[in-house]
Design a protein around this motif. Structure first.
Motif, PDB file in Angstrom:
ATOM      1  N   LEU A  69      -9.604 -14.778   1.754  1.00  0.00           N
ATOM      2  CA  LEU A  69     -10.252 -13.412   1.460  1.00  0.00           C
ATOM      3  C   LEU A  69     -11.209 -12.841   2.427  1.00  0.00           C
ATOM      4  N   ALA A  70     -11.596 -13.600   3.176  1.00  0.00           N
ATOM      5  CA  ALA A  70     -12.439 -13.123   4.281  1.00  0.00           C
ATOM      6  C   ALA A  70     -11.475 -12.204   5.277  1.00  0.00           C
ATOM      7  N   GLU A  71     -10.427 -12.943   5.546  1.00  0.00           N
ATOM      8  CA  GLU A  71      -9.111 -12.210   6.450  1.00  0.00           C
ATOM      9  C   GLU A  71      -8.897 -10.930   5.856  1.00  0.00           C
ATOM     10  N   LEU A  72      -8.573 -10.778   4.484  1.00  0.00           N
ATOM     11  CA  LEU A  72      -8.174  -9.759   3.886  1.00  0.00           C
ATOM     12  C   LEU A  72      -9.286  -8.751   4.069  1.00  0.00           C
ATOM     13  N   GLY A  73     -10.531  -8.845   3.873  1.00  0.00           N
ATOM     14  CA  GLY A  73     -11.403  -7.767   4.129  1.00  0.00           C
ATOM     15  C   GLY A  73     -11.710  -7.577   5.571  1.00  0.00           C
ATOM     16  N   ASP A  74     -11.611  -8.496   6.503  1.00  0.00           N
ATOM     17  CA  ASP A  74     -11.330  -8.002   7.985  1.00  0.00           C
ATOM     18  C   ASP A  74     -10.169  -7.074   8.235  1.00  0.00           C
ATOM     19  N   ASN A  75      -8.987  -7.306   7.660  1.00  0.00           N
ATOM     20  CA  ASN A  75      -7.834  -6.528   7.957  1.00  0.00           C
ATOM     21  C   ASN A  75      -7.757  -5.128   7.287  1.00  0.00           C
ATOM     22  N   LEU A  76      -8.261  -5.360   6.092  1.00  0.00           N
ATOM     23  CA  LEU A  76      -8.398  -3.924   5.339  1.00  0.00           C
ATOM     24  C   LEU A  76      -9.521  -2.865   6.235  1.00  0.00           C
ATOM     25  N   THR A  77     -10.405  -3.394   6.967  1.00  0.00           N
ATOM     26  CA  THR A  77     -11.120  -2.622   7.659  1.00  0.00           C
ATOM     27  C   THR A  77     -10.155  -2.212   9.042  1.00  0.00           C
ATOM     28  N   ILE A  78      -9.430  -3.045   9.505  1.00  0.00           N
ATOM     29  CA  ILE A  78      -8.869  -2.864  10.501  1.00  0.00           C
ATOM     30  C   ILE A  78      -7.766  -1.601  10.580  1.00  0.00           C
ATOM     31  N   VAL A  79      -6.819  -1.945   9.368  1.00  0.00           N
ATOM     32  CA  VAL A  79      -5.677  -0.991   9.159  1.00  0.00           C
ATOM     33  C   VAL A  79      -6.539   0.173   8.785  1.00  0.00           C
ATOM     34  N   ALA A  80      -7.443   0.339   7.909  1.00  0.00           N
ATOM     35  CA  ALA A  80      -7.995   1.764   7.492  1.00  0.00           C
ATOM     36  C   ALA A  80      -8.353   2.491   8.813  1.00  0.00           C
ATOM     37  N   GLU A  81      -8.997   1.729   9.706  1.00  0.00           N
ATOM     38  CA  GLU A  81      -9.679   2.178  10.943  1.00  0.00           C
ATOM     39  C   GLU A  81      -8.371   2.709  11.813  1.00  0.00           C
ATOM     40  N   MET A  82      -7.517   2.054  11.664  1.00  0.00           N
ATOM     41  CA  MET A  82      -6.125   2.742  12.477  1.00  0.00           C
ATOM     42  C   MET A  82      -5.570   3.788  12.062  1.00  0.00           C
ATOM     43  N   VAL A  83      -5.697   3.953  10.708  1.00  0.00           N
ATOM     44  CA  VAL A  83      -5.174   5.255  10.132  1.00  0.00           C
ATOM     45  C   VAL A  83      -6.104   6.309  10.188  1.00  0.00           C
ATOM     46  N   ARG A  84      -7.335   6.153  10.281  1.00  0.00           N
ATOM     47  CA  ARG A  84      -8.295   7.116  10.386  1.00  0.00           C
ATOM     48  C   ARG A  84      -8.269   7.563  12.050  1.00  0.00           C
ATOM     49  N   ALA A  85      -8.128   6.775  12.734  1.00  0.00           N
ATOM     50  CA  ALA A  85      -7.892   7.108  14.216  1.00  0.00           C
ATOM     51  C   ALA A  85      -6.784   7.954  14.359  1.00  0.00           C
ATOM     52  N   SER A  86      -5.929   7.616  13.598  1.00  0.00           N
ATOM     53  CA  SER A  86      -4.317   8.456  13.918  1.00  0.00           C
ATOM     54  C   SER A  86      -4.410   9.785  13.541  1.00  0.00           C
TER      55      SER A  86
END
Length: 303
Positions: A230-247
């Motif tokens: 669940l901790a990794e899920l939270g981290d990766n949710l942030t990562i992919v969301a920021e990837m899309v926002r930057a895109s």
């Protein structure tokens, strides 16, 4: 069928002929069988075959328990009810109307999948209203001879619920706890239209408060390292969301932005795992739909 606990097992539906993409949980006791997320109609031959191998006929099924109504989880429900009208369906109150009349659900899915609808999902039949029991979260239900606590767990979908069996410690969490294949990268599935990062994080906390010993993911299977997962899920949710926002600030069309996101994420998956494993991830959650769901989320917030 692999066993989670006595009377609680699961089937690999071999979606599109690929292992470890979609799983259905099977809950059974004397006189009662429940299927949790029976999958798409295209997978019914595998579901029926594997049940028969365990001495269970579809006619023995008494309940279909849905985490949410996306077609990879619930698409076969109407077809099963058409053939076996005694089955009762449990689903969140926001999802129930779209089982009874799936026209809007199918319109939305067709916009995403186009000509691939039939190949991916097969027929999607309506579910009779009298067969549906609606849930809000907070209930305790009995299915397959077990009692499950129900929690409302939106974020991936606005009508998502999860189920916890305290006697076994197993939490059936649909897509709220992400996608992981063979213990690999924990990928958050973020298709349109309902993605909400804040409520998704609260749903993760809801699952944590159960203190489950095992998470059962539709994509794919049991996870016993609950806290780290669940901790990794939270981290990766942030990562992919920021990837899309930057895109969204990049030059080009949305189609070009989406393609670049897919290329980057695909490269990351293949850096971490073999090709066959990465392909199971992409069958479970198409990467281009992840961009679409998060782009919609960010633009709604900006608007």
């Amino acid at each position: 069928m692999p066993t989670l606990a006595s009377g609680l097992s699961y089937i690999d539906l071999q979606f599109l002929g690929r292992p470890h993409a979609i799983a259905t949980a099977v809950v059974q006791s004397a006189g009662s069988v429940a299927l949790v997320d029976p999958g798409p109609t295209t997978c019914l031959p595998v579901l029926e075959r594997e049940l028969v191998r365990q001495g269970i006929r579809i006619a023995d099924v008494t309940h279909i328990v849905l985490t949410h109504i996306h077609l990879d989880h619930a698409g076969a429900t109407g077809t099963l009810l058409e053939r076996h009208p005694h089955i009762r369906v449990l689903v969140h109150e926001r999802g129930a109307p779209h089982l009874v009349d799936p026209s809007r659900l199918l319109d939305s899915a067709t916009r995403l999948y186009g000509a691939e609808m039939e190949r991916l999902w097969g027929a999607v039949r309506p579910v009779p209203a009298h067969a549906v029991t609606t849930l809000a979260g907070g209930e305790t239900i009995t299915a397959g001879g077990r009692d499950f606590v129900v929690a409302y767990t939106p974020g991936h979908a606005s009508h998502h619920v999860s189920y916890f069996d305290a006697s076994s410690g197993v939490a059936l969490v649909g897509d709220t706890a992400g996608v992981t294949v063979d213990g690999g990268y924990v990928l958050p599935p973020t298709p349109p239209p309902d993605i909400d990062l804040a409520v998704w994080r609260e749903s993760i906390r809801t699952i944590e408060r159960w203190s489950p010993s095992t998470l059962f993911l539709t994509h794919f299977g049991p996870v016993t390292t609950v806290g780290p997962h669940l901790a990794e899920l939270g981290d990766n949710l942030t990562i992919v969301a920021e990837m899309v926002r930057a895109s969204l600030a990049e030059d080009g069309t949305d189609e070009e932005r989406r393609a670049r996101f897919v290329d980057r994420l695909r490269l990351e998956l293949r850096r971490r795992m073999p090709e066959s494993q990465a392909l199971s991830y992409e069958a479970a959650t198409p990467l281009d739909l992840m961009w679409l769901g998060l782009a919609r989320y960010w633009r709604k917030r900006q608007g």
